[in-house]
Scaffold this motif. Structure first.
Motif, mmCIF file in Angstrom:
data_model
loop_
_atom_site.group_PDB
_atom_site.id
_atom_site.type_symbol
_atom_site.label_atom_id
_atom_site.label_comp_id
_atom_site.label_asym_id
_atom_site.label_seq_id
_atom_site.Cartn_x
_atom_site.Cartn_y
_atom_site.Cartn_z
ATOM 1 N N ARG A 119 -19.705 30.152 -9.511
ATOM 2 C CA ARG A 119 -20.657 29.470 -8.861
ATOM 3 C C ARG A 119 -20.632 30.019 -6.965
ATOM 4 N NH1 ARG A 119 -20.181 23.408 -10.034
ATOM 5 N NH2 ARG A 119 -21.343 23.259 -9.230
ATOM 6 N N ASP A 177 -14.991 18.275 -10.094
ATOM 7 C CA ASP A 177 -16.765 17.511 -10.873
ATOM 8 C C ASP A 177 -15.465 17.639 -12.437
ATOM 9 O OD1 ASP A 177 -18.057 18.495 -9.844
ATOM 10 O OD2 ASP A 177 -18.805 20.791 -11.132
ATOM 11 N N GLN A 206 -14.958 23.559 -6.930
ATOM 12 C CA GLN A 206 -15.575 22.806 -7.482
ATOM 13 C C GLN A 206 -15.542 22.210 -8.700
ATOM 14 O OE1 GLN A 206 -18.510 21.181 -5.209
ATOM 15 N NE2 GLN A 206 -18.781 20.026 -7.050
ATOM 16 N N GLN A 233 -28.054 34.385 -4.152
ATOM 17 C CA GLN A 233 -29.201 33.439 -3.309
ATOM 18 C C GLN A 233 -29.137 33.321 -2.351
ATOM 19 O OE1 GLN A 233 -29.390 30.618 -6.209
ATOM 20 N NE2 GLN A 233 -29.184 31.324 -8.084
ATOM 21 N N ASN A 234 -28.748 33.914 -0.903
ATOM 22 C CA ASN A 234 -28.265 33.427 -0.109
ATOM 23 C C ASN A 234 -28.180 32.038 0.315
ATOM 24 O OD1 ASN A 234 -28.247 34.551 2.358
ATOM 25 N ND2 ASN A 234 -30.514 35.007 2.512
ATOM 26 N N ARG A 235 -27.507 31.302 -0.512
ATOM 27 C CA ARG A 235 -27.031 30.106 -0.533
ATOM 28 C C ARG A 235 -25.315 30.086 0.510
ATOM 29 N NH1 ARG A 235 -26.606 26.797 -4.257
ATOM 30 N NH2 ARG A 235 -27.070 28.236 -5.667
ATOM 31 N N VAL A 236 -25.053 28.964 0.889
ATOM 32 C CA VAL A 236 -23.425 28.755 1.376
ATOM 33 C C VAL A 236 -22.819 28.547 0.421
ATOM 34 C CG1 VAL A 236 -22.233 27.028 2.608
ATOM 35 C CG2 VAL A 236 -23.960 28.164 3.684
ATOM 36 N N GLY A 237 -23.487 27.757 -0.751
ATOM 37 C CA GLY A 237 -22.900 27.663 -2.175
ATOM 38 C C GLY A 237 -21.450 26.611 -2.198
ATOM 39 N N PRO A 238 -21.311 25.920 -3.734
ATOM 40 C CA PRO A 238 -20.042 24.902 -3.377
ATOM 41 C C PRO A 238 -18.666 25.767 -2.672
ATOM 42 C CG PRO A 238 -20.367 26.147 -6.037
ATOM 43 C CD PRO A 238 -21.667 26.125 -4.625
#
Lengths: 171, 279
Positions: free
Chosen positions: B25, B45, B41, B32-37
């Motif tokens: 993840r 969950d 994680q 996708q150039n996001r920071v992410g969990p």
């Protein structure tokens, strides 16, 4: 904080429902998932499935047609859960207030924990609202079942969800 | 020593699988150039799911979720403890079939569609694995994994079989372009849609074990040097994730067609080349 209490806050899965608004807030909610705002860093995922959701994001003024679906979705989300009303319409009806076909806000139908104002609510505000909601979620357990007062008086045990749904439909 | 390592791997497999899923993840988000969990994680969950209020649809539905997990555990245990490779494949297939049987047990139409597609996953993935088993037999003279694990760098003699395995990994791990049974934007999780809270937890856990099993299958081709094994696993998974991020979902029919027309012939060619003595 124990690992169980921590995990309740760290993994909010989102269900998002539009009860007849203009879709402005919905676009902002989807913007929250994009790389610019990236809510997955808080562990949030847009599940689209009421049975696996924790945070119920509702937009729109609740039209008479949507009312029943809203109640149905609310009952399908298992406890502990929080409801966030996103946008002016969801808070008190907004520009649709007192029109013949709306219920004037989400809290007329189901209990609401956090109100996020704005037309449309900005992504920053939505993230802030959900983080506020997580503080409330951390205090809830699967034992506190939240329903409007008139339901609690009639069905103290709440075992039969179908009967609860019938009763809520009549109101 | 021969028993200690596999047994400890088996006991730690939920931990390894959870971290693997968390890494997936994170890596996905970075692509996708996001920071992410955070990387832990999936554990958050899982623990959260266990604390939700249970909402039962029917007993059969829930039993099948646990049966799905048990069959996956047996497949993984057989693999790690050096049992028969065919047994691993059959238990893996059985585990998917049990999930699909559970999904047929509720009235949600999404669940029914997902169950049918889950069966098509079996149809796509299992024949390739069985062909790889046949190829392994030709090279090592046995189906017993305890003896196959003594081999050295099997990739040298069966590169095409490894390519076929990489080609079915997206279908096996439910990644794009072959995530037809899960298809979150389309049928909202398919077979798992009606599972909630503590009853969804076994399915969530089984997904991690599936990832560990896939890592094991990749490792089987690169035994000998632990560093090379780890590099091979990480490169392959990164490739699968890159494909996941850069492709759209194909239809279920494309999935079956693709595996039967490309993956199976690849293994067959490898089989023939091995038999002739070229590789």
């Amino acid at each position: 904080m124990s690992i169980f209490a921590l995990s309740r806050v760290k993994s909010p899965w989102i269900l998002h429902y539009d009860t007849g608004g203009c879709n402005g807030c919905d676009i902002e909610i989807l913007a929250v998932l994009t790389p610019r705002y990236d809510v997955e860093r808080f562990g949030m995922i847009n599940r689209g499935n009421p049975k696996q959701a924790d945070v119920f994001l509702v937009t729109g003024p609740v039209t008479k047609r949507c009312r029943e679906r809203l109640i149905n979705l609310y009952l399908q989300v298992p406890e502990p859960k929080v409801v966030v009303a996103v946008g002016s319409c969801a808070c008190d009806g907004g520009v649709f207030r007192n029109m013949y076909n709306v219920e004037n806000g989400v809290d007329k139908v189901i209990p609401v924990d956090v109100y996020v104002p704005g037309c449309a609510a900005r992504p920053h505000q939505i993230i802030d609202g959900v983080v506020k909601a997580l503080e409330i979620l951390s205090k809830k357990t699967k034992e506190n079942i939240e329903l409007p007062e008139y339901i609690k008086e009639r069905f103290p045990s709440l075992n039969d969800r179908r009967k609860v749904l019938e009763e809520m439909r009549k109101r | 020593m021969d028993f200690l390592l596999p047994a400890s791997l088996l006991v730690l497999s939920p931990l390894i699988g959870g971290l693997l899923e968390g890494t997936f993840r994170k890596l996905n988000a970075r692509m996708q150039n996001r920071v992410g969990p955070p990387i832990v994680q999936p554990f958050y969950d899982l623990f959260k799911l266990l604390q939700k209020r249970p909402i039962l649809i029917n007993n059969y539905h829930v039993i099948m979720a646990y049966a799905h997990l048990v069959a996956m555990v047996i497949a993984l245990a057989t693999f790690l403890l050096g049992g028969d490779f065919l047994l691993v494949i059959f238990f893996h297939g059985m585990s998917l079939a049990l999930l699909s049987m559970g999904a047929y047990g509720v009235r949600s139409s999404y669940s029914q569609v997902g169950a049918t597609r889950e069966l098509l996953h079996i149809l796509a993935v299992e024949p390739v694995l069985i062909m790889i088993a046949a190829n392994l037999y030709l090279n090592t003279g046995t189906f017993l994994l305890s003896e196959i694990f003594n081999s050295n760098f099997l990739f040298k003699s069966m590169p095409l079989a490894f390519l076929a395995l990489v080609a079915v990994l997206p279908a096996k791990l439910k990644k794009s372009p072959f995530d037809v049974s899960e298809a979150h934007q389309e049928i909202i999780g398919g077979p798992e849609i009606e599972y909630s809270g503590p009853f969804y937890a076994p399915i969530y856990l089984a997904k991690w074990l599936e990832e560990v099993l896939s890592a094991g299958l990749i490792a089987m081709f690169f035994l000998g040097n632990p560093v090379i094994t780890l590099i091979a696993i990480s490169v392959t998974f990164t490739f699968v994730l890159a494909v996941d991020n850069s492709t759209a979902r194909l239809s279920y029919w494309d999935m079956v067609k693709y595996t039967w027309e490309i993956s199976i012939p690849l293994v067959l060619v490898n089989l023939v080349l091995n038999y002739v003595g070229v590789l």
